[in-house]
Design a protein around this motif. Sequence first.
Motif: not given
Length: 465
Positions: A287-299
């Motif tokens: 699940l953290d891999s999707l969280a990293i995608a979220a962090q990158t795209l939202v930032g």
Amino acid sequence: MADATAALGVGDRPSARRILGLALPALGVLAAEPLYLLFDIAVVGHLNALALAGLAVGGLILAQVSTQLTFLSYGTTARASRLHGAGDERGAVAEGVQATWLAAGIGLAIVALVQVFARPVTGVIAGGDDIADAALSWLRVAVFGAPLILIAMAGNGWMRGVQNTLRPLRFVLAGLALSAVLCPVLVHGLAGAPRLELIGSAVANVVGQVVTAACFVVAIVRSGAPLRPQPAVMRAQLVLGRDLILRSLAFQACFLSAAAVAARFGAAAVAAHQVVLQLWNLVALTLDSLAIAAQTLVGAALGAGLVSGAKGLARRLTAWSTVFAVLIAVVFALGHAVIPALFTGDVAVQDQIAVAWWFFVAIMPVAGVVFALDGVLLGAGDAAFLRNATLGCAVVGFLPLIWLSLAFDWGLAGIWTGLTVFMVLRMLAVVWRTASGRWAVGGADIQLRTGAEVRPGTGDDQVGR
């Protein structure tokens, strides 16, 4: 603006291919180190029990040090992704340069401190002199990899920030592949190499870490970003790091307390707790891999001034993560009679696993929401809120139930109830924060959410605090 943001991949509806293109390599990086550690354990385990115990104690000490410094990756991603979204690629990489200077400085300080305090620390943790001596011999060599580990964290951070998660995976795999070859050769003296036994494991680790760190350093040098230290930027990174370190300490306090209490309920209980906890860690990595995608795209979206786009991303990625978590939960629910038997044939341990199992399954969808929104808020630089929320949920939810479980003999049911309450409280906190919209401030030139006042940027789609 629309063409530029589309080219950067920061629109509010990135394709599934784009999301998976960020998440899957990130998952590879997250999973590579634990998988290598299992291999290392297997190689050392063929020496004797004392060597394996020494590796366990030494590895625990080194892991605790590096675990508290993940701000070098997650914090750097938050800062670099905003600059990337604003089109300032040079500035995004420059964040990586400063994080790398920090990593090198902190890493060298860790080497010095561990060399000074290694003997008393290993003695306290190991108890017996033989185990402490074995751990000490491994740790004194392996700790030279600390600066290299931290440089790799910083490298992962800025590369995620510029939406390149494939190169870090290649760098990490190159180092680990070399370590995997050297480990059995040096530990057991194969192919004419000296038989170094436990120290051979430490040497193999450091050599592989040299390769990975060197790859990240070369990438920074070739980027053309200014290489001189910038104290003001490093101070800002350390402020963000302070919040993430405190958040990490809250997690450590909770899970160490849970392990200590589980041990009080007997060998079967602590063994069962360890099995389910390792499965939980596997789910968390996924699940953290999707969280990293979220962090990158939202930032990046906020850096481009696309506040409404960032909010759309938050909703979409949370839905993705939740659906994925539900699917994982279904798999583990259907496998409740089969999966535990893969880990142990002891009936008493299996009975204890059954106690924790349905808590484990039930919190997966909750974790899908929590991990995704953690990524969203980290991408927004809202680290101060995450620090406060995690500490508050730990103090109110997890820790009281863990220690009440010991007082009232609730066993693993009490411990896993504590984890469930902890996750539900965190979900309520991050959902409330996300719905409030206070995290969504656009523009690259802002003070990230580290307790400082936020200055709105100049994007055309911003909302104020």
